[in-house]
Design an enzyme around this catalytic site. Structure first.
Site, short mmCIF file in Angstrom:
data_model
loop_
_atom_site.label_atom_id
_atom_site.label_comp_id
_atom_site.label_asym_id
_atom_site.label_seq_id
_atom_site.Cartn_x
_atom_site.Cartn_y
_atom_site.Cartn_z
N GLY A 9 0.84 -1.21 0.00
CA GLY A 9 0.00 0.00 0.00
C GLY A 9 0.87 1.24 0.00
N ALA A 10 2.00 1.15 -0.70
CA ALA A 10 2.99 2.25 -0.67
C ALA A 10 2.69 3.32 -1.71
CB ALA A 10 4.39 1.68 -0.89
N SER A 12 0.11 5.29 -1.88
CA SER A 12 -0.83 6.33 -1.45
C SER A 12 -0.83 6.44 0.07
CB SER A 12 -2.25 5.95 -1.93
OG SER A 12 -3.22 6.85 -1.46
N GLY A 13 -1.32 7.57 0.58
CA GLY A 13 -1.67 7.71 1.98
C GLY A 13 -0.59 7.33 2.99
N ILE A 14 -0.98 6.52 3.95
CA ILE A 14 -0.12 6.16 5.09
C ILE A 14 1.13 5.40 4.61
CG2 ILE A 14 -0.03 4.73 7.19
CD1 ILE A 14 -3.17 5.33 7.36
N GLY A 15 0.93 4.46 3.69
CA GLY A 15 2.06 3.66 3.20
C GLY A 15 3.08 4.52 2.48
N SER A 141 -7.15 -1.18 12.59
CA SER A 141 -8.10 -0.06 12.71
C SER A 141 -9.01 -0.25 13.91
CB SER A 141 -8.97 0.04 11.45
OG SER A 141 -10.00 0.99 11.65
N TYR A 165 -15.22 -4.65 6.52
CA TYR A 165 -13.98 -3.93 6.86
C TYR A 165 -13.59 -4.21 8.32
CZ TYR A 165 -10.61 -0.19 7.46
OH TYR A 165 -9.46 0.50 7.75
N1 LIG Z 1 -7.41 6.47 6.52
C1 LIG Z 1 -7.89 6.10 7.70
O1 LIG Z 1 -8.61 6.84 8.39
C2 LIG Z 1 -7.54 4.73 8.22
C3 LIG Z 1 -7.95 4.42 9.53
C4 LIG Z 1 -7.64 3.15 10.03
C5 LIG Z 1 -6.92 2.26 9.26
N2 LIG Z 1 -6.56 2.58 7.98
C6 LIG Z 1 -5.81 1.58 7.21
O2 LIG Z 1 -4.63 2.18 6.72
C7 LIG Z 1 -4.17 1.43 5.60
C8 LIG Z 1 -3.71 2.39 4.51
O3 LIG Z 1 -4.84 3.14 4.06
P1 LIG Z 1 -4.75 4.69 3.71
O4 LIG Z 1 -5.57 5.42 4.69
O5 LIG Z 1 -3.35 5.11 3.49
O6 LIG Z 1 -5.59 4.69 2.33
P2 LIG Z 1 -5.12 4.92 0.81
O7 LIG Z 1 -4.51 6.26 0.66
O8 LIG Z 1 -6.31 4.60 -0.01
O9 LIG Z 1 -3.99 3.82 0.58
C9 LIG Z 1 -4.33 2.47 0.50
C10 LIG Z 1 -3.19 1.70 -0.14
O10 LIG Z 1 -3.58 0.31 -0.24
C11 LIG Z 1 -3.49 -0.08 -1.59
N3 LIG Z 1 -4.53 -1.02 -2.00
C12 LIG Z 1 -5.88 -0.83 -1.95
N4 LIG Z 1 -6.49 -1.87 -2.53
C13 LIG Z 1 -5.52 -2.72 -2.93
C14 LIG Z 1 -5.51 -3.96 -3.62
N5 LIG Z 1 -6.65 -4.53 -4.05
N6 LIG Z 1 -4.34 -4.56 -3.88
C15 LIG Z 1 -3.18 -3.98 -3.51
N7 LIG Z 1 -3.10 -2.80 -2.88
C16 LIG Z 1 -4.27 -2.18 -2.60
C17 LIG Z 1 -3.68 1.18 -2.40
O11 LIG Z 1 -3.18 0.99 -3.71
P3 LIG Z 1 -3.76 1.90 -4.96
O12 LIG Z 1 -2.93 3.15 -4.95
O13 LIG Z 1 -3.57 1.06 -6.14
O14 LIG Z 1 -5.21 2.16 -4.66
C18 LIG Z 1 -2.89 2.18 -1.56
O15 LIG Z 1 -1.52 2.07 -1.81
C19 LIG Z 1 -5.31 0.50 5.20
O16 LIG Z 1 -5.01 -0.82 5.63
C20 LIG Z 1 -6.50 1.05 5.96
O17 LIG Z 1 -7.43 0.04 6.27
C21 LIG Z 1 -6.85 3.80 7.45
#
Ligand SMILES: NC(=O)c1ccc[n+]([C@@H]2O[C@H](COP(=O)([O-])OP(=O)(O)OC[C@H]3O[C@@H](n4cnc5c(N)ncnc54)[C@H](OP(=O)(O)O)[C@@H]3O)[C@@H](O)[C@H]2O)c1
Length: 277
Positions: A9-10, A12-15, A141, A165
């Site tokens: 998940g690198a 976008s976002g947190i990664g 989460s 989720y």
């Molecule tokens: N944001 C919040 O408030 C929050 C809160 C609690 C936990 N989290 C967790 O934090 C983690 C990172 O999320 P984020 O907030 O940084 O969201 P994000 O910006 O949407 O990033 C998600 C990452 O996961 C990848 N991903 C999504 N679907 C995928 C798939 N089918 N196969 C491979 N990679 C996939 C995305 O790749 P693409 O670029 O290809 O989409 C992206 O790199 C997740 O596990 C999420 O559940 C987030």
């Protein structure tokens, strides 16, 4: 010697924010993403931060064969992996099961990372030293609290995407609990963390989540969300096998997500779910 850190998940976002911070601190970061364009942008961002072009691999976790191919390619390229950050995840609106036959949310958020971890296990073990364990850090989460996970059938279809989720995030914590029981003796420390509510790509298709993002003070930046991941990947004080954290401190999770017996049952059923054939 520089550490090798694999971040899923690198793109976008947190990664991405974690990959940038780790590269800036001197680690060799290996990026795993799904969308090719976002992944290419992430490579540029990490190169700008660390001064070296990071390796990148593409896999859609909703297709287990893609996880297998990426895992095999990473294992072939690196003899040792110091840290694996299992961070990829989403709130998917896909209702049909994956081609592998599992609930899409559970496969993307749990089974994909679970499979990848097994494919890279011997590389993590190879990096582990007596005083410096290898690490597995998983992004969980608060949503675990409402998860309705059937630990004997994790790929079972869920009735709503938020329940799915929550179940997948329960699985993240239970997997950390069982990984700690199995692998701490191998020199591999597994932890997980809640990043807070983060303004990232997450939940963009959820009306409720999209509106909530504008509430003053509720949401933080991706860099703030990545802070605990980077700490768990780096700090000696963060070597707490099976620990669940938020904001660099221990964070409670429900009994359903931490029960050792449920963790062992989920492990067995997840292994069966990712087996080929
Ligand atoms: N944001 C919040 O408030 C929050 C809160 C609690 C936990 N989290 C967790 O934090 C983690 C990172 O999320 P984020 O907030 O940084 O969201 P994000 O910006 O949407 O990033 C998600 C990452 O996961 C990848 N991903 C999504 N679907 C995928 C798939 N089918 N196969 C491979 N990679 C996939 C995305 O790749 P693409 O670029 O290809 O989409 C992206 O790199 C997740 O596990 C999420 O559940 C987030």
């Amino acid at each position: 010697m520089r550490r090798t850190v694999v971040v899923t998940g690198a793109s976008s976002g947190i990664g991405l924010a974690a990959a940038v911070a780790l590269a800036r601190a001197g680690d060799d970061v290996v990026l795993l993403g799904r969308d090719p364009r976002r992944l290419a942008d992430a490579v540029s961002r990490v190169r700008d931060a660390g001064g070296r072009t990071p390796a990148s691999y593409r896999a859609d976790f909703s297709v287990l064969d893609e996880v297998r191919a990426a895992g095999a390619a990473i294992a072939a390229a690196y003899e040792r992996i110091d840290v694996l950050a299992n961070n990829a995840g989403q709130l998917t609106s896909v209702r049909r099961p994956t081609a592998d036959g599992h609930d899409a949310t559970m496969q993307i958020n749990h089974l994909g990372g679970f499979l990848l971890t097994h494919l890279l296990l011997d590389r993590l073990q190879a990096a582990a030293k007596p005083q410096v364990p290898a690490r597995i850090v998983t992004t969980s989460s608060l949503a675990e609290a409402w998860g309705t996970l059937d630990v004997d059938r994790p790929g079972r279809r869920q009735i709503s995407r938020w329940l799915a989720y929550g179940a997948s995030k329960q699985a993240n914590i239970l997997t950390t609990v069982e990984a700690a029981r199995r692998w701490t003796g191998l020199g591999i420390v597994a932890t997980c963390f809640f990043p807070g509510l983060i303004r990232s790509g997450f939940g963009r298709r959820s009306p409720a989540f999209s509106v909530a993002r504008f509430a003053p003070g509720l949401f933080r930046s991706s860099e703030q969300g990545a802070d605990t991941l980077v700490w768990l990947a780096t700090d000696p004080d963060a070597l707490v096998p099976g620990g669940h954290f938020a904001w660099r401190a221990p964070f409670p999770a429900t009994g359903r997500s931490t029960d050792p017996a449920r963790a062992q049952r989920l492990w067995r059923s997840s292994l069966a779910a990712v087996e080929q054939g």
